[in-house]
Design an enzyme around this catalytic site. Structure first.
Site, PDB file in Angstrom:
ATOM      1  N   SER A 293      -3.846   2.182   7.536  1.00 47.26           N
ATOM      2  CA  SER A 293      -2.567   1.720   7.022  1.00 47.26           C
ATOM      3  C   SER A 293      -2.693   0.403   6.277  1.00 47.26           C
ATOM      4  CB  SER A 293      -1.571   1.559   8.178  1.00 47.26           C
ATOM      5  OG  SER A 293      -1.740   0.290   8.779  1.00 47.26           O
ATOM      6  N   LYS A 294      -1.795   0.234   5.347  1.00 54.05           N
ATOM      7  CA  LYS A 294      -1.850  -0.950   4.505  1.00 54.05           C
ATOM      8  C   LYS A 294      -1.649  -2.219   5.322  1.00 54.05           C
ATOM      9  CE  LYS A 294      -0.324   1.532   0.417  1.00 54.05           C
ATOM     10  NZ  LYS A 294       0.428   1.492  -0.822  1.00 54.05           N
ATOM     11  N   ARG A 295      -0.787  -2.130   6.309  1.00 54.72           N
ATOM     12  CA  ARG A 295      -0.485  -3.328   7.074  1.00 54.72           C
ATOM     13  C   ARG A 295      -1.582  -3.727   8.055  1.00 54.72           C
ATOM     14  NH1 ARG A 295       3.759  -1.594   9.273  1.00 54.72           N
ATOM     15  NH2 ARG A 295       3.252  -2.543  11.273  1.00 54.72           N
ATOM     16  N   LYS A 296      -2.039  -2.754   8.821  1.00 50.85           N
ATOM     17  CA  LYS A 296      -2.998  -3.068   9.878  1.00 50.85           C
ATOM     18  C   LYS A 296      -4.455  -3.205   9.433  1.00 50.85           C
ATOM     19  CE  LYS A 296      -2.772  -0.489  13.574  1.00 50.85           C
ATOM     20  NZ  LYS A 296      -2.562   0.855  14.156  1.00 50.85           N
TER      21      LYS A 296
ATOM     22  N   TYR B 257      -0.262  -1.888  -3.334  1.00 51.62           N
ATOM     23  CA  TYR B 257      -1.562  -1.880  -4.014  1.00 51.62           C
ATOM     24  C   TYR B 257      -2.192  -0.498  -3.948  1.00 51.62           C
ATOM     25  CZ  TYR B 257      -3.007  -2.533   0.881  1.00 51.62           C
ATOM     26  OH  TYR B 257      -3.180  -2.414   2.231  1.00 51.62           O
TER      27      TYR B 257
END
Length: 481
Positions: free
Chosen positions: A256-259, A14
RNA sequence: GGCCCUGUCGUCUAGUGGCCUAGGACGGAGCCCUCUCACGGCUUAAACCCGGGUUCGAAUCCCGGCAGGGUCACCA
């Protein structure tokens, strides 16, 4: 010459907040100087690129109002704007580099590379898990100086000139940045499958698209050097570079995208943040204009410059984002806010809600009481319901026998009204208070509790107008019973 | 680890040698306004990483530490 700037995301996820800010700064600069803003898609990582990601990025930019003059869906004569659509161009240029001695085919196999790594590790006494790169591993291909052609797959490496000294560039925000030549090895420009690598594709495209300024994250500082060598090899004029500071999460790690969910631009849309509020907030995260904090879109365009972009990393501050959002909730035309809050309101179970006078009135009443569209919708919701459940504690405190007497009087006054507007409704509280020798608060609270079920709401006048005459009497009578 | 970048209130920042007893914003504390909640207004606590220079004078220039970050792929 009018500047040409670009945003060149890779469609592997995204739209990231950092990417959005990079896009914004480039866009702002282009708009300010009457230049062109190009959107280029760097889709050479075929493992990770997806059409969904491309769409997500397009949607994100569109939501933010960052429009492109050239790019997907907008041909401007410098295309294609997708790197995978110009593979032939890269090959041709890579061949040119080989012909001029600036690059060479490397037929080294995976096994040979692995062997080189292993030898290096052994020599340095490294263990299995150790990072070879940080230990200084550089691969020197035996093909660098062989000029033979061979069958089979090969990748193409740039032939880094062996020079003494340093080279660098004048960064628009950081100033002069230099590095020694021997810091670089022969980096790969073309993979063996004929797809260019980032540094190569980037330089070719920036040149083909006549890009004059490149604003990008500071993580790209080091890739600027190999890129500069490519410009030299081609004899092209490099653009001006501006490396902007990274954005960190509150835990001080890279966003970060994940965290970190806040890294997703569209997540903010879902959270009820106005696109302009996000723009205003990220613009100020890393750029400043004296003591100013709030800017309209036009002000941003008129004032943006690279000179006042900060040099140090910024930390995401959700509280300031919502404060900025509240400001724009209050300072955007109610009609526009109404259109944006509507979907949230409907999702909350008020399908009959629409953008009308009532909703606009509600927006005006709740803009200063809400920090997001989600919150506004939640506060608006009760005004789209029939009847209300009265909070026990509120009733105990305000719907006392005395409270009900005052409420009853208020109901009588309300019944006399021919006009159901805030202006006509507001004075009722004081009228009843004066007539019965009570304090205004003693009159207002019972009405509020009866009408809204709780002790908190906008002024009585607006509250009742929002409810409408019929619903007001319905609720008041229910409380009086 | 090599190389590179950075270092002002908790956070975003103003500041480009004297205007700085360091300003603004968010957040915090308090007060005022007030029919509740907000909004708004006012007040207040809170910072120049450390150490050396240069200078009449340094948050601003230089050097050294320290700290944080980035980067070293057939990812971008």
């Amino acid at each position: 010459m009018k500047p040409r700037l670009r945003f060149a995301p890779s469609p592997t996820g995204y739209l990231h907040i950092g990417g959005a800010r990079t896009a914004l700064f480039n866009w702002l600069y282009a708009r300010r100087h009457g230049g062109t803003f190009v959107l280029r898609i760097e889709d050479t990582d075929q493992e990770r690129s997806t059409p969904e990601s491309l769409q997500a990025i397009l949607d994100g930019l569109t939501w933010l109002g960052i429009d492109w003059d050239e790019g997907p869906g907008k041909d401007g004569g410098h295309g294609p704007y997708f790197q995978m659509k110009k593979l032939a161009r890269y090959s041709e240029l890579a061949e040119q580099l080989i012909a001029t001695g600036w690059a060479y085919r490397d037929y080294s196999t995976e096994a040979e590379l692995a062997a080189a790594r292993k030898a290096f590790a052994a020599e340095k006494g490294l263990k299995d898990g150790d990072d070879l790169r940080s230990a200084g591993f550089k691969f020197s291909s035996p093909w660098r100086d062989k000029h033979e052609q061979r069958e089979g797959t090969a990748l193409i490496r740039f032939k880094m000139p062996r020079r003494e000294g340093r080279f660098g560039f004048d960064d628009q925000v950081l100033g002069r940045i230099e590095k020694p030549y021997d810091d670089f090895d022969d980096f790969v420009i073309m993979r063996s499958d004929g797809v260019p690598l980032y540094n190569f594709g980037c330089v070719v495209d920036d040149h083909d698209m006549a890009i004059t300024h490149v604003a990008r994250g500071q993580e790209h500082i080091n890739s600027t050097f190999p890129q500069l060598m490519l410009y030299e090899a081609f004899g092209w004029q490099p653009p001006l570079f501006a490396h902007i500071p990274l954005i960190f999460a509150q835990d001080n790690s890279k966003l970060s995208k994940r965290k970190h969910p806040e890294a997703d631009v569209m997540k903010h849309k879902a959270n009820g943040i106005l696109p302009h509020a996000l723009i205003n907030f990220i613009a100020r995260l890393g750029w400043s204009h004296g003591n100013d904090e709030l800017f309209t879109r036009d002000e941003l365009i008129a004032k943006f410059d690279f000179e006042h972009v900060g040099k140090s990393q910024g930390v995401w501050n959700p509280g300031k984002l919502t404060a900025t959002n509240q400001h724009w909730l209050k300072n955007t035309e109610p009609l526009k806010v109404a259109m944006q809050v509507l979907p949230f309101l409907q999702a909350l179970g008020a399908p009959e809600a629409s953008v009308d006078a009532k909703l606009e009135l509600g927006v005006k009443a709740f803009a200063e009481r809400s920090t997001t569209l989600v919150e506004m919708a939640e506060k608006l919701r009760p005004y789209y319901a029939h009847g209300v459940t009265i909070d026990g504690a509120a009733a105990a405190k305000h719907l006392t026998p005395e409270g009900k007497v005052l409420l009853g009087k208020a109901r009588e006054e309300l019944a006399k009204l021919s006009e159901w507007t805030t202006a006509a409704l507001d004075p009722i509280v004081k009228t009843v208070a004066d007539a019965s020798g009570a304090k205004v608060g003693a009159v207002a609270q019972p009405i509020r509790v009866a009408a809204t079920g709780g002790t908190v709401s906008p002024g009585i006048g607006v509250t009742l107008e929002l409810l409408g005459r019929e619903e007001t009497f319905h609720r008041l009578d229910a409380a009086l019973r």
